[in-house]
Design an enzyme around this catalytic site. Structure first.
Site, PDB file in Angstrom:
ATOM      1  CG  LEU A   1      -9.142  -3.431   0.610  1.00  0.00           C
ATOM      2  CD1 LEU A   1      -9.927  -2.442  -0.250  1.00  0.00           C
ATOM      3  CD2 LEU A   1      -8.944  -4.744  -0.138  1.00  0.00           C
ATOM      4  CG  ASP A   2      -1.790  -4.196   0.456  1.00  0.00           C
ATOM      5  OD1 ASP A   2      -1.901  -4.715   1.577  1.00  0.00           O
ATOM      6  OD2 ASP A   2      -1.238  -4.754  -0.513  1.00  0.00           O
ATOM      7  CG  MET A   3      -2.063   3.657   2.220  1.00  0.00           C
ATOM      8  SD  MET A   3      -0.683   4.544   2.971  1.00  0.00           S
ATOM      9  CE  MET A   3       0.598   4.285   1.741  1.00  0.00           C
ATOM     10  CB  SER A   4      -1.060   1.315  -2.746  1.00  0.00           C
ATOM     11  OG  SER A   4      -0.009   1.988  -2.085  1.00  0.00           O
ATOM     12  CB  THR A   5      -5.397  -2.127  -2.644  1.00  0.00           C
ATOM     13  OG1 THR A   5      -4.143  -2.773  -2.854  1.00  0.00           O
ATOM     14  CG2 THR A   5      -6.469  -2.866  -3.428  1.00  0.00           C
TER      15      THR A   5
END
Length: 560
Positions: A407-411
């Site tokens: 997952l993206d860091m921000s997700t």
């Protein structure tokens, strides 16, 4: 006696008396604009809306020609007497020229009519025209077609003669076999001598035929070679002139920093382990602004860059939105130009996962399922090692590759991790075959009036500004996302995404791009507007367990 302001020093039209100067200069690759920079940007935008100094189609109102949005920048500066003002700049040329009343000039103006660049570029263009004329000459094309036809005729003719020789050889063999018993030794020798002569005659005629075709082909090949040599000579001349022009152009880009030190663009990029500067290095707004400030004894205070106009076809740029400086062109240059300034620390060096717990939703002898918080790396980064991987890898019974998907860091949301190699391979195969069912929840800026559908936009990395992704039909990898609107909430849209592929930033780009939904995810600092978090959550996953082979599913409601 007052201090004269440089030509492009703009005094604030707004009242800034109650605002304090930032104690640290803006870190240009990740920032939230300070209030002074916002005011300066607003005044520049007022100018762009009302100016009559130039005509450029930004795509904001009906005009002739193709619309082209541009990146603009402002640099808040302080004069030696302490007066605050700001400088303004545009990345690249604007309205076909570099010199403008309101904007600082480029470090080097390639478009000056009396300059060397246009003159030498005209010579190179003339060479290009000559090359094109020779390549597209009807006689040259006819010669190439004639050569193709001659080769086909030669091949057909020689093939036919070889078949004839084969038949003659077979006939001679039959003659030997049938005549030998019926002839005396003396008469058979006469026959044999004649048959040998026939063989030599056939070989001679084949050699003559082959040489005839060779001469015909060499004649046409020679004509083509002479013309091609002329083209190759022109190409080599163009290469030499282009290289010399590029080198001379590089020599014009000498960048100052706050210490008064000057460094060439070539040395800057050599030190950053890049062989050559990319095209347009030094033409962005930030280097122009800092260079002008240093040249005129203006102390940089803060800066910001914003997009003005319609978005490019491939990238995602929103009108009036602020953006960080690009990395491929500006990062090496600004690393030099900011020396001597007290710059804000790089927030990307901080560990965003400090004091954050990694919730384990499920664990058995094969897998671990976690609920990853937002702003938490899936795998170690360049500067930060703390991640889902590093934390799970510490478990005593974990031996495998661990990470099956990311997952993206921000997700935020669900990640499935493997404890050993066999579990990793089994579940990864399901991801590859697209048999894993995933559902994401997002909150989009604005109201989306479509209820459901499919987004199909191929993606690739933005080579000039990693890790941003762009839509690219030529080199992009296929990316598809199904979506279904859940609800409209206070002017925003709650939506479910069902990705059919797993490209980097796929959901973020598909949401924000004008060919996708055209509504960025709330809090998207790359493709929309920064907020306290990215409102994207991996809330549901379903797959086949690696050992029991039963369908298992996990769900975590979104936290926003």
């Amino acid at each position: 006696m007052g201090i004269d302001s440089p030509a492009f020093f703009h005094t604030f039209q707004s009242d800034i008396s109650g605002l304090e100067k930032p104690s640290l200069f803006t870190f240009p690759f990740c920032y939230e604009p300070d209030e002074l920079s916002r005011i300066a940007a607003s005044e520049l935008q007022d100018y762009l809306e009302s100016q009559r100094d130039f005509v450029h189609n930004f795509g904001l109102r009906p005009m002739e020609g193709s619309p082209i949005g541009k990146m603009f920048g402002v640099l808040v500066v302080e004069r030696e007497d302490g007066m605050l003002g700001y400088l303004a700049a545009c990345s690249g040329k604007l309205a076909g020229r570099n010199e403008h009343r309101y904007l600082v000039p480029p470090i080097f103006d390639m478009l000056r009519e009396d300059g060397f660049f246009l003159k030498e570029e005209e010579e190179i263009n003339a060479i290009n025209h000559r090359i094109t004329s020779l390549e597209e000459d009807a006689g040259f094309a006819e010669l190439k077609q004639r050569l193709i036809k001659l080769r086909e005729e030669a091949d057909s003719s020689l093939t036919a003669f070889r078949a004839y020789m084969k038949q003659q050889k077979a006939a001679r063999k039959k003659a030997r076999e049938t005549q030998k018993p019926a002839l005396s030794a003396e008469d058979y020798q006469v026959l044999e001598t004649d048959l040998v002569k026939q063989s030599y005659r056939d070989q001679h005629e084949y050699a003559v035929l082959k040489n005839t075709w060779k001469e015909k082909l060499q004649d046409v090949e020679g004509q083509i070679h002479r013309r091609q040599s002329s083209i190759d000579e022109l190409r080599e001349l163009r290469k030499i002139k282009s290289s010399a022009l590029q080198q001379r152009l590089f020599d014009q880009y000498q960048f100052l920093n706050a210490r008064g030190e000057t460094k060439s663009v070539l040395s800057i990029f050599e030190e950053s382990k890049q062989l050559l500067p990319p095209a347009g290095a030094g033409e962005c707004a930030a280097p122009k602004l800092l260079q002008y400030a240093y040249q005129h004894r203006l102390r940089p205070v803060s800066m910001a860059e914003f997009w003005w106009g319609v978005s490019p076809a491939s990238e995602i740029r929103k009108h009036r939105h602020f953006y960080p400086a690009c990395k491929s062109k500006c990062e090496p240059i600004l690393a030099h130009m900011l020396k001597g300034l007290n710059v804000a620390p790089n927030p990307m060096l901080d560990n965003p996962a400090v004091n954050k717990e990694l919730e384990i939703l499920y664990e058995d002898s094969d897998i671990i399922v976690v609920n990853k918080p937002s702003e938490f790396l899936s795998v170690p980064g360049i500067h930060v090692s703390d991640s889902v991987y590093t934390r799970i890898a510490k478990h005593p019974d974990v031996s495998g590759p661990v990470i099956i998907h990311r997952l993206d860091m921000s997700t935020s949301g669900i990640m499935v991790l493997a404890k050993h190699k066999e579990a990793h391979k089994t579940i990864q195969d399901q991801f590859i075959k697209h048999t894993v069912f995933k559902r994401y929840t997002a909150l989009l800026e604005g109201e989306l009036h479509e209820h459901e559908g499919l987004i199909d936009l191929p993606l690739r990395v933005d080579l000039d500004d990693r890790p941003r992704q762009v839509v690219c039909y030529q080199y992009g990898k296929p990316a598809q996302t199904k979506f279904k609107v859940v609800a409209l909430e206070k002017g925003n849209t709650r939506i479910h995404f069902f990705p059919l592929s797993g490209r980097t930033h796929q959901l973020r780009v598909h949401a924000a791009h004008h060919l996708g939904l055209g509504h960025p995810i709330v809090g998207d600092d790359l493709y929309g507007t920064r907020a306290h978090r990215l409102h994207l959550h991996a809330g549901y996953i379903q797959f086949k367990h690696p050992t029991t082979h039963q369908i298992v599913s996990f769900e975590v409601h979104d936290p926003f």
